[in-house]
Design an enzyme around this catalytic site. Structure first.
Site, PDB file in Angstrom:
ATOM      1  N   CYS A 158     -17.825  36.469 -31.391  1.00 55.60           N
ATOM      2  CA  CYS A 158     -16.892  37.499 -31.872  1.00 55.60           C
ATOM      3  C   CYS A 158     -15.901  36.949 -32.895  1.00 55.60           C
ATOM      4  CB  CYS A 158     -16.161  38.134 -30.695  1.00 55.60           C
ATOM      5  SG  CYS A 158     -15.339  36.962 -29.598  1.00 55.60           S
ATOM      6  N   CYS A 159     -15.418  35.710 -32.709  1.00 51.28           N
ATOM      7  CA  CYS A 159     -14.353  35.212 -33.593  1.00 51.28           C
ATOM      8  C   CYS A 159     -14.839  34.949 -35.025  1.00 51.28           C
ATOM      9  CB  CYS A 159     -13.697  33.970 -32.990  1.00 51.28           C
ATOM     10  SG  CYS A 159     -12.789  34.325 -31.464  1.00 51.28           S
ATOM     11  N   GLU A 163      -8.430  35.081 -20.611  1.00 56.97           N
ATOM     12  CA  GLU A 163      -8.071  35.208 -22.039  1.00 56.97           C
ATOM     13  C   GLU A 163      -6.906  36.193 -22.182  1.00 56.97           C
ATOM     14  OE1 GLU A 163     -11.881  36.465 -23.571  1.00 56.97           O
ATOM     15  OE2 GLU A 163     -12.511  34.404 -23.917  1.00 56.97           O
TER      16      GLU A 163
END
Length: 470
Positions: free
Chosen positions: A296-297, A212
């Site tokens: 998390c997003c 990422e």
């Protein structure tokens, strides 16, 4: 105020407080006895992989937001109890000399410092940042965690993009709060590297699925781009802090690009489906999801949207900054007294903005400087570097500003047009930004974009669907 929401939050906070161990430790996975690749068998035994410090950093941010909104200390007390334990555990002397594998606590500690005035929270944030790259004191995690060099020696954005964005935001906080010149210089170099070589046109960062992570300089793929929603938000938070540090509109140019593109693509119009990665091209079959195992997003979107209003205006001494154009009403404190600004606009669909100034009932001549941000896209600079360029550049001739119907001479200082005067109730300022469709060319060093153009109008990057375009 929402009484039902207040009661609901009080219940959640009571559960969080009950989960906290007597000495302040709060990492429920470990408390409940779960051990996996992220949870060490003992406290602080897996600093590279655990989220012990990352999670409480988000908690500190939430606690400060709750305290600011309600005046209640219930969650703030939980946060301070946690931070006090961490301050007793990590630091110079005979304390643990380590740092978090996933940055975030640095931002939370700076917010705790601002809310409480406890200098040791700021010192602890700086300690965690200063521990990165210190191979003379500890075993390093490597470039993936931005832990390959001391931060003041770093000049290229590397590794996991969300971790990096949070680190850079924390560095900007510490730089602003301490005035440390080495921090200011380092964070400036890192920002230049990103906006000149590693920023996608959407404002997204993190080119590679592997890790990422940021890619090499000018590695800006489209279909294979990762561009995590959390990384876009971290980029926005970092640029907001850079503006607060320097008062330059170029940082808001990047923030705005993220708001309207890199972050916004991560949520559906219905508001209940999400992207984790946000690639710039797809051959079909890629769709938003209702949820993710690593959530998390979606929750980052939930905390980011309410912050956008706080990015719209700023005030320093007798200067009032208008940074984002959105229908709004804001009250700001100036040395001359309180001022209310009312903004009417349907930006970004048109470039017409109307600001009405109200200096208050007892002050007809309140003097301050109103600083209107002129977006870079309006004057030929889609981003504040040579990474992207308009094929037919805009210029200041595409901008008009009027005060009570009379044209204002235009000159830019750090991206702002400044109107300094004694303001009267009902004074109006009108801004008109031309919004032609513009074609954007990428720097030739970006191999993935050779022979390609992007299409923008105002701050929006458009998507070309193959169903409509050969």
């Amino acid at each position: 105020p929402d009484p039902a929401l207040d009661v609901y939050l009080d219940g959640l906070i009571a559960k969080i407080a009950a989960a906290q161990e007597p000495d302040g430790y709060l990492y429920t996975a470990r408390t409940l006895g779960f051990t996996n690749g992220m949870t060490g068998k003992a406290r602080w035994s897996n600093m590279a992989g655990s989220h012990e410090l990352y999670n409480v950093g988000h908690l500190y941010e939430a606690a400060v937001a709750h305290y600011a909104a309600t005046g209640k200390r219930s969650l703030l007390d939980v946060a301070c109890k946690s931070a006090d334990l961490i301050d007793r555990t990590f630091g110079p002397g005979d304390k643990i000399k380590s740092t978090s594998g996933h940055e975030e606590i640095e931002i939370g500690l700076c917010k705790l410092y601002r809310a409480t005035g406890e200098r040791r929270y700021l010192d602890l944030a700086k300690f965690f940042i200063d521990m990165r790259g210190r191979k003379d004191l500890r075993k390093l995690y490597g470039a993936y965690n931005q832990d390959h060099l001391p931060v003041i020696e770093q000049d290229e954005a590397v590794g996991h993009a969300v971790r990096a964005g949070y680190l850079y935001a924390g560095m900007a906080d510490v730089a602003a709060l301490t005035g440390d010149r080495s921090y200011i210089d380092a964070i400036g170099r890192l920002w230049e590297n990103v906006v000149s070589k590693k920023l996608h046109l959407s404002g997204g960062i993190g080119a590679r699925h592997a890790g990422e992570a940021f890619g090499d300089n000018y590695e800006l793929p489209n279909e294979s781009a990762y561009l995590e929603t959390c990384a876009a938000i971290a980029n926005a938070l970092w640029n907001q802090r850079m503006f607060l540090l320097h008062g330059d509109a170029k940082y808001i140019d990047v923030l705005e690009r993220v708001i309207y593109n890199g972050f916004l693509s991560g949520i559906s119009i219905s508001g209940d489906e999400f992207f984790y990665p946000n690639p710039l091209a797809s051959r079909g079959g890629y769709a938003r999801s209702k949820w993710f195992g690593c959530s998390c997003c979606p929750v980052n979107i939930v905390r980011f949207i309410p912050q956008i209003g706080s990015f719209a205006y700023a005030q320093r001494d007798s200067e009032v900054y208008v940074n984002l154009y959105l229908a709004s009403r804001a009250s700001l404190k100036t040395p001359a007294g309180d001022v209310t600004l009312t903004q009417s606009t349907d930006y970004p669909w048109s470039g017409r903005v109307r600001l009405t100034v109200d200096p208050g009932p007892d002050a007809d001549n309140r003097t301050f400087a109103l600083k209107l941000r002129i977006p870079g896209w309006a004057v030929g600079k889609p981003v504040p570097s040579d990474l992207y360029a308009q094929t037919v550049p805009g210029s200041l001739q595409d901008v008009k500003v009027a005060l009570n119907g009379e044209p204002v001479p235009l000159s830019l200082d750090k991206g702002y047009v400044t109107i300094n005067r004694a303001w009267r109730a009902g004074d109006t300022v009108e801004l008109a930004l031309a919004m032609p469709v513009r074609r954007i060319r990428c720097h030739p060093a970006a191999q993935d974009n050779l022979g390609r153009l992007a299409v923008e109008r105002g701050p929006l990057v458009y998507c070309a669907e193959s169903a409509d375009n050969p």
